[in-house]
Write an enzyme that holds these catalytic residues in place. Structure first.
Site, mmCIF file in Angstrom:
data_model
loop_
_atom_site.group_PDB
_atom_site.id
_atom_site.type_symbol
_atom_site.label_atom_id
_atom_site.label_comp_id
_atom_site.label_asym_id
_atom_site.label_seq_id
_atom_site.Cartn_x
_atom_site.Cartn_y
_atom_site.Cartn_z
ATOM 1 N N GLU A 52 10.231 28.776 -16.266
ATOM 2 C CA GLU A 52 10.058 27.363 -15.073
ATOM 3 C C GLU A 52 10.844 27.585 -13.385
ATOM 4 O OE1 GLU A 52 10.370 27.325 -18.428
ATOM 5 O OE2 GLU A 52 8.756 26.018 -19.278
ATOM 6 N N PHE A 114 9.468 14.378 -28.904
ATOM 7 C CA PHE A 114 9.802 15.958 -28.196
ATOM 8 C C PHE A 114 10.004 16.378 -26.992
ATOM 9 C CE2 PHE A 114 8.129 20.473 -29.032
ATOM 10 C CZ PHE A 114 9.083 21.343 -29.021
ATOM 11 N N GLN A 115 10.543 17.525 -26.663
ATOM 12 C CA GLN A 115 10.386 18.027 -25.403
ATOM 13 C C GLN A 115 10.507 15.878 -24.178
ATOM 14 O OE1 GLN A 115 7.647 21.001 -25.084
ATOM 15 N NE2 GLN A 115 8.720 22.453 -25.537
ATOM 16 N N LYS A 164 0.374 13.099 -21.244
ATOM 17 C CA LYS A 164 -1.269 13.919 -22.291
ATOM 18 C C LYS A 164 -1.929 13.155 -22.437
ATOM 19 C CE LYS A 164 -1.346 17.330 -25.644
ATOM 20 N NZ LYS A 164 -0.325 17.907 -26.774
ATOM 21 N N MET A 481 30.573 38.574 -3.333
ATOM 22 C CA MET A 481 30.938 37.626 -1.973
ATOM 23 C C MET A 481 32.170 37.537 -2.597
ATOM 24 S SD MET A 481 30.180 37.192 0.995
ATOM 25 C CE MET A 481 28.948 37.109 1.970
#
Lengths: 583, 190
Positions: A52, A114-115, A164, A481
């Site tokens: 993502e 969940f999630q 949802k 760096m």
């Protein structure tokens, strides 16, 4: 006219009505209804990323190279939390993107489902604005408003969290034109202050234009007006990392980038100027160095669309709140109407001084022997790709600064780099976003091997969508760096700053189905770059470079612009105790 | 976006004061922030203060216009003039913020706070508490044979003074609302 449809369909319809052509995303349980709608249409292309974070950076790359907002679609919970780095990156660099996240159904919110994650809570500080939409009827209006807010004023990322059940339920679709917003930032600048600035330009002996990403964000007209203004006045111009391309690097008024790794002439010009005209830049700490030593003798004007940028770090004498293009148009008009005057005698002296600084040749380097100097690698890349329809993305670190120093950008929207947040792993997904928008262009990600590994999974995306992105890796087997700072600041104790157990990048490329090229001899460099350009598909070019090269010039932390370290400088003790606490 | 009407040298004392915004003097300002009454708006305002390290001395929020979905947040903050200007500009950037008014700068204003104080005591202390309450125009809103709950309205300083006096007389508990403030005169900001 309103129509009734499911929430998921409303989402897709709103994206179509907003002119969206590409969505970067990754499916999951909480966004399945939207993915089902995407499956059943062919106006919007969905690009399946591999992580993502990659979706958001790709959307950023798309946005920065087109000037249009980028769109990402991810699921709830981990999908949303993985998007946080990209959102913060877009906020810091003012990139307009719209991120859609799925959420658990409204009746399960707060139950640690969940999630489930508190997405709007987590992303509140890293978005320009965000929404949790709990009613399907409000979805269309919120989506249209999101596009407006992402793009109006100072652009930035917005996020819409969609449970949802809201996606499944039916509701009214309202069209784009029906929307009114109270968010309408002021575009025109205050004409009195603009006139004051025009007057100051007439008499200034040592003026400089200090430009930034705001010029690019204001659109192509702003760059055009800036060029006209620079040519008409003959004032020198420098730019931040974010603003490269707003004025052509081939222009004779161009001083190169300023700031911590900017050119000697740009930083000295800033330090000694008597009139500083800041156009769409924000006095970032990479630019100012020590604030109380920053350009002590100058009158300062600041053109910015964001009120909070003005007087935040550096006090200015002429604050002008407005859009760059609008303000430059008025400024040009006023200055021309008053007789196009400049202090020619003062300017001639000023240019003579600047030419002396230029003669230092702060970016000079010697390429001898077989080991490739990173500066040489970038210079050759520049020389061999200059004639192409070219877009450059970068990762973060030394290679990024070398790309900014040794590549020349003639136009805006050609240079995509993570400036404010400094996100390693930005470049590969950004190059994919750019290539999606410009299928026939030459898109190159200038990378370091360490940064590149952070989002290398996106090579899979490049392969799947036949995106011929070129990954140009300056491989010094170091976190260059970090290594440089440890040399300067921590007694050469190189704590965890080397890359051990690196993959064989050629085999890695082949494992993805891409082309891999390795070059470790300066004599073979041009051929390798040409081979990369000519190959019709994604390429990883593993360019082994000198391992201990430092990036110069450099303003050490806690020092002023006139205290730059040049190449071959004595670096030990360059940063004092007070400078050491800064990053 | 009213946030950046940068008035040169505006200060709490005089509209003509020309002190630098970059002075080191810490000033106390009362801001009235008119916001869209929507979920999360208070979190945005508070998050701004904590995220950027600004002070909150008092914060009050309530809906003031039900049909127009407007809430008014009164926040008392302190900082150098530069920080105060930054706070106002940063508040102005929050999308659901409609207006930001600095009541300290924009003219004279009235500030009031309400507090409830529970005082427990017997004999002389109890009589003395009641006598002082009368002087402070605090009213008794609950009483038992051993306790009072006083309601007092006034400036934060007045409430501080009253609470201090109650402490030796058996002060048990204090609940304060935070400051509500309005500009004096006939003009309104909403």
């Amino acid at each position: 006219m309103t129509k009734t449809m499911t929430g998921a369909k409303i989402v897709v319809q709103a994206l179509i009505d907003q002119g969206v052509e590409v969505v970067f995303g990754y499916p999951g349980g909480a966004v399945l209804p939207i993915y089902d709608e995407i499956f059943q249409q062919n106006k919007i292309q969905h690009v399946l990323v591999r992580h993502e974070q990659g979706a958001v950076h790709a959307a950023e790359g798309y946005a920065r190279s087109t000037g249009k907002p980028g769109v990402a679609l991810v699921t709830s919970g981990p999908g949303a939390t993985n998007a946080v780095t990209g959102l913060t990156d877009a906020l810091m660099d003012s990139i307009p993107i719209i991120v859609l996240t799925g959420q658990v159904p409204t009746f399960m919110i707060g139950s640690d489902a969940f999630q489930e994650a508190d997405t709007v809570g987590i992303t509140r500080p890293c978005t320009k604005h965000n929404w949790l939409v709990k009613e399907t009827d409000k979805l269309a209006g919120t989506l249209h408003e999101a596009f407006h807010i992402a793009t109006a004023g100072r652009p930035g990322p917005v996020l819409i969290d969609i449970p949802k059940d809201v996606q499944f339920a039916t509701g009214q679709y309202t069209e784009k034109s029906k929307r009114t917003s109270h968010y309408n930032p002021q575009m025109k600048g205050d004409i009195d202050t603009i006139t004051e600035l025009a007057r100051a330009m007439e008499t200034a002996k040592r003026p400089v234009f200090y430009t930034g990403g705001g010029v690019i964000n204001s659109g192509p007209a702003a760059s055009q007006l800036l060029r006209e203004l620079v040519e008409a006045t003959g004032f020198p111009i420098t730019s931040t990392l974010m603003g490269l391309g707003c004025y052509p690097a081939s222009g004779d008024k161009w001083l190169g980038m300023l700031g911590m790794h900017g050119t000697y002439e740009a930083n000295m010009t800033m330090h000694d100027c008597d009139l500083m005209i800041n156009i769409g830049a924000r006095f970032d700490d990479r630019i100012t160095g020590r604030v109380d030593a920053f350009s002590p003798k100058s009158k300062k004007a600041h053109i910015d669309i964001d009120a909070s940028s003005i007087n935040k770090v550096i006090r200015v004498d002429m604050p002008i709140l407005g859009d760059v293009a609008h303000v430059l148009e008025d400024l040009l008009k006023v200055w021309k109407a008053n007789g196009r005057k400049t202090n020619t005698e003062g300017l001639a002296k000023w240019w003579k001084q600047i030419d002396e600084w230029r003669a230092i040749d702060c970016l000079g380097y010697e390429q001898t022997g077989t080991i490739i100097r990173p500066q040489h690698a970038i210079s050759r890349l520049e020389a061999l790709t200059k004639g192409y329809d070219r877009y450059i993305t970068t990762e973060v670190g030394q290679h990024q600064m070398w790309a900014a120093q040794y590549m020349g950008f003639e136009d805006p929207n050609r240079w995509m780099t993570s400036g404010g947040l400094g996100t390693m792993g930005y470049g590969t997904p950004a190059s994919i976003g750019v290539q999606m928008a410009h299928r026939d262009a030459l898109v190159i990600n200038v990378a370091g091997e360490a940064s590149w590994l952070m989002n290398m999974q996106e090579m899979g995306t490049a392969m799947q969508y036949r995106l011929p992105v070129k990954q140009f890796i300056l491989n010094n087997e170091r976190l260059g760096m970090v290594r440089q700072w440890q040399e300067l600041l921590h007694g050469e104790r190189y704590s965890s700053s080397w890359s051990e157990a690196l993959p064989d990048f050629v085999k890695l490329a082949e494992a993805f189905g891409a082309k891999g090229i390795k070059v470790d001899d300066a004599a073979d460099l041009d051929d390798a770059i040409q081979e990369m350009i000519d190959y019709d598909g994604p390429v990883i070019l593993d360019c082994l470079v000198e391992k201990h090269e430092n990036c110069f010039p450099m303003i050490p932390s806690g020092k002023g612009h006139n205290e730059m370290l040049l190449r071959n400088a004595k670096t030990q003790g360059a940063i004092t105790a007070t400078g050491a606490v800064m990053v | 976006m009213s946030a950046l009407k940068i008035k040169k040298g505006s200060s709490s004392h005089s509209a003509y004061d020309l002190r630098s915004h970059f002075s080191d003097v810490i000033e106390r300002h009362t801001l009235a922030v008119i916001v869209e009454n929507e979920p999360g708006v208070l979190a945005r305002v508070i998050g701004l203060f904590s995220g950027r390290g600004y002070n909150i001395e008092s914060l009050t929020v309530a809906e003031i216009d039900h049909t127009g979905h407007r809430s008014r947040i009164t926040v008392v903050t302190s900082g150098t003039p530069q920080v105060i200007v930054q706070i106002k500009a940063q508040l102005g950037r929050i999308i659901p913020v409609h207006e930001v008014h600095d009541l300290t700068v924009e003219g004279p204003s009235v500030e009031r706070e309400l507090a409830l104080l529970k005082v427990r005591g017997k004999g002389d202390a109890r009589v003395e508490a009641l006598r002082l309450a009368d002087i402070f125009r605090a009213s008794v809103v609950d009483s038992t044979l051993e306790s009072f709950v006083f309601e007092i309205t006034g400036t934060p300083e007045k409430i501080d003074a009253f609470a201090e006096l109650m402490r030796p007389l058996g002060l048990q508990e204090v609940a304060r609302t935070g400051v509500a403030a309005l500009a004096r005169g006939g003009d309104s900001i909403v």
